[in-house]
Design an enzyme around this catalytic site. Structure first.
Site, PDB file in Angstrom:
ATOM      1  N   ASP A 152       0.820  -1.209   0.000  1.00  0.00           N
ATOM      2  CA  ASP A 152       0.000   0.000   0.000  1.00  0.00           C
ATOM      3  C   ASP A 152       0.858   1.266   0.000  1.00  0.00           C
ATOM      4  O   ASP A 152       0.491   2.283   0.597  1.00  0.00           O
ATOM      5  CB  ASP A 152      -0.939  -0.011   1.210  1.00  0.00           C
ATOM      6  CG  ASP A 152      -1.987   1.097   1.150  1.00  0.00           C
ATOM      7  OD1 ASP A 152      -2.277   1.590   0.049  1.00  0.00           O
ATOM      8  OD2 ASP A 152      -2.486   1.493   2.217  1.00  0.00           O
ATOM      9  N   TYR A 153       2.024   1.216  -0.659  1.00  0.00           N
ATOM     10  CA  TYR A 153       2.788   2.449  -0.839  1.00  0.00           C
ATOM     11  C   TYR A 153       1.975   3.418  -1.699  1.00  0.00           C
ATOM     12  O   TYR A 153       1.391   3.029  -2.719  1.00  0.00           O
ATOM     13  CB  TYR A 153       4.119   2.159  -1.518  1.00  0.00           C
ATOM     14  CG  TYR A 153       5.185   1.611  -0.603  1.00  0.00           C
ATOM     15  CD1 TYR A 153       5.874   2.445   0.284  1.00  0.00           C
ATOM     16  CD2 TYR A 153       5.518   0.260  -0.624  1.00  0.00           C
ATOM     17  CE1 TYR A 153       6.851   1.940   1.120  1.00  0.00           C
ATOM     18  CE2 TYR A 153       6.498  -0.255   0.208  1.00  0.00           C
ATOM     19  CZ  TYR A 153       7.168   0.595   1.082  1.00  0.00           C
ATOM     20  OH  TYR A 153       8.133   0.097   1.910  1.00  0.00           O
ATOM     21  N   GLU A 154       1.973   4.694  -1.313  1.00  0.00           N
ATOM     22  CA  GLU A 154       1.184   5.698  -2.022  1.00  0.00           C
ATOM     23  C   GLU A 154       2.017   6.888  -2.488  1.00  0.00           C
ATOM     24  O   GLU A 154       1.510   7.740  -3.219  1.00  0.00           O
ATOM     25  CB  GLU A 154       0.038   6.169  -1.126  1.00  0.00           C
ATOM     26  CG  GLU A 154      -0.878   5.013  -0.702  1.00  0.00           C
ATOM     27  CD  GLU A 154      -2.061   5.450   0.138  1.00  0.00           C
ATOM     28  OE1 GLU A 154      -2.210   6.667   0.374  1.00  0.00           O
ATOM     29  OE2 GLU A 154      -2.838   4.564   0.554  1.00  0.00           O
ATOM     30  N   HIS A 155       3.288   6.942  -2.071  1.00  0.00           N
ATOM     31  CA  HIS A 155       4.186   8.036  -2.451  1.00  0.00           C
ATOM     32  C   HIS A 155       5.540   7.434  -2.798  1.00  0.00           C
ATOM     33  O   HIS A 155       5.980   6.467  -2.170  1.00  0.00           O
ATOM     34  CB  HIS A 155       4.302   9.047  -1.306  1.00  0.00           C
ATOM     35  CG  HIS A 155       2.974   9.520  -0.796  1.00  0.00           C
ATOM     36  ND1 HIS A 155       2.223  10.463  -1.463  1.00  0.00           N
ATOM     37  CD2 HIS A 155       2.254   9.150   0.290  1.00  0.00           C
ATOM     38  CE1 HIS A 155       1.099  10.663  -0.797  1.00  0.00           C
ATOM     39  NE2 HIS A 155       1.094   9.876   0.270  1.00  0.00           N
TER      40      HIS A 155
END
Length: 284
Positions: A152-155
């Site tokens: 769930d990396y978002e950046h």
């Protein structure tokens, strides 16, 4: 009790829907719930668990950052635990899995923020990040007797190919070593996010079991017809994957349970496309 009565009823109704959907050709019986973020004193036992479904709790989050509350910094794949360790302990994982044999527990990597800033995917190199990640995550997985991981990396402070190689090889290695039995990814509709996750999917989609697409990241007030269009689009983007419809319990985005999510899931069920449901609960 950490959840409102309405939230608990909603979660159980969606599990019942999944259970009833198994007769359709492509439908499955999986319900997934993110738990542990924002330290809201939620326990495994707060959630209703239908005996007829496979239920995944996803601990949120493990992050490769230092644990300093104000000035956290990246650690190049050396993961630390950032979920509510007061209420979600190894012994509580063991207890819920013993009480409910249909329960599995995973951990989610990354998330939106850490300390006072974003949680960036920021590897020094593919090989060094991978070595550190395999070692640190194996320790956490064994300590907690976990079954899988969620990405769930978002950046990002890396290019899509580096992300794909790091994450793809991580999943491959953990599966090969017998540390996990399943893996999922949690992208959402954003150009940078999609470029990284679709690069991962193109090369390593065969080792990713579920696409927990964050449909609740779309605008609040999404209609049923819009949701169905979004679902079709992401099913095409992640062609061949098990794309899961998802909702957020506080109604802050996407199509909520009060505004047609049940109707949309019923439509997916009738089409044989209700592969599971994923829930992100932020309500006390």
């Amino acid at each position: 009790m950490a959840f409102s009565k309405l939230t608990i009823i909603t979660i159980f109704i969606f599990q019942a829907l999944i259970f009833s959907a198994q007769s359709a050709s492509n439908n499955s019986n999986l319900f997934r719930e993110y738990i542990g973020a924002e330290f809201k004193n939620v326990k495994f036992s707060d959630l209703p668990i239908h005996t007829g479904v496979e239920f995944h709790f996803i601990l949120s989050f493990a992050i490769d950052y230092t644990t300093s509350s104000s000035s956290a910094s990246p650690t190049n794949g050396k993961f630390n635990i950032f979920w509510d360790t007061n209420n979600l302990t190894p012994s509580q994982v063991s207890s819920i899995k013993t009480k409910h044999p249909n329960v599995k527990v995973a951990l989610s990597l990354g998330g939106d923020s850490v300390g006072n800033g974003y949680a960036y995917f920021n590897p020094f190199s593919i090989n060094s990040w991978l070595s550190n990640a395999v070692s640190s995550l194996t320790t956490i997985i064994e300590d907690y007797n976990l079954d899988g991981i969620d990405i769930d990396y978002e950046h990002f402070k890396s290019d899509p190919n580096t992300f794909a190689e790091c994450i793809g090889k991580l999943i491959l290695t953990l599966k090969k070593n017998g540390a996990i039995s399943f893996a999922s990814i949690a992208p959402y509709e954003d150009d940078q996010v999609q470029s990284h996750y679709m690069a991962l999917w193109r090369k390593y989609g065969h080792v990713i079991d579920y696409v927990n697409f964050q449909f609740y990241a779309y605008d609040k007030g999404t209609s049923v017809s819009q949701f169905m269009d979004y679902f079709a689009k992401q099913s095409s983007n992640y062609n061949g994957g098990k794309v899961l419809p998802s909702f957020i319990s506080d109604g802050s985005g996407g199509l909520g349970p009060d505004n047609g999510f049940f109707t949309a899931c019923s439509k997916l069920k009738s089409e044989g496309n209700l592969l599971a449901i994923s829930s992100c609960n932020l309500m006390k």
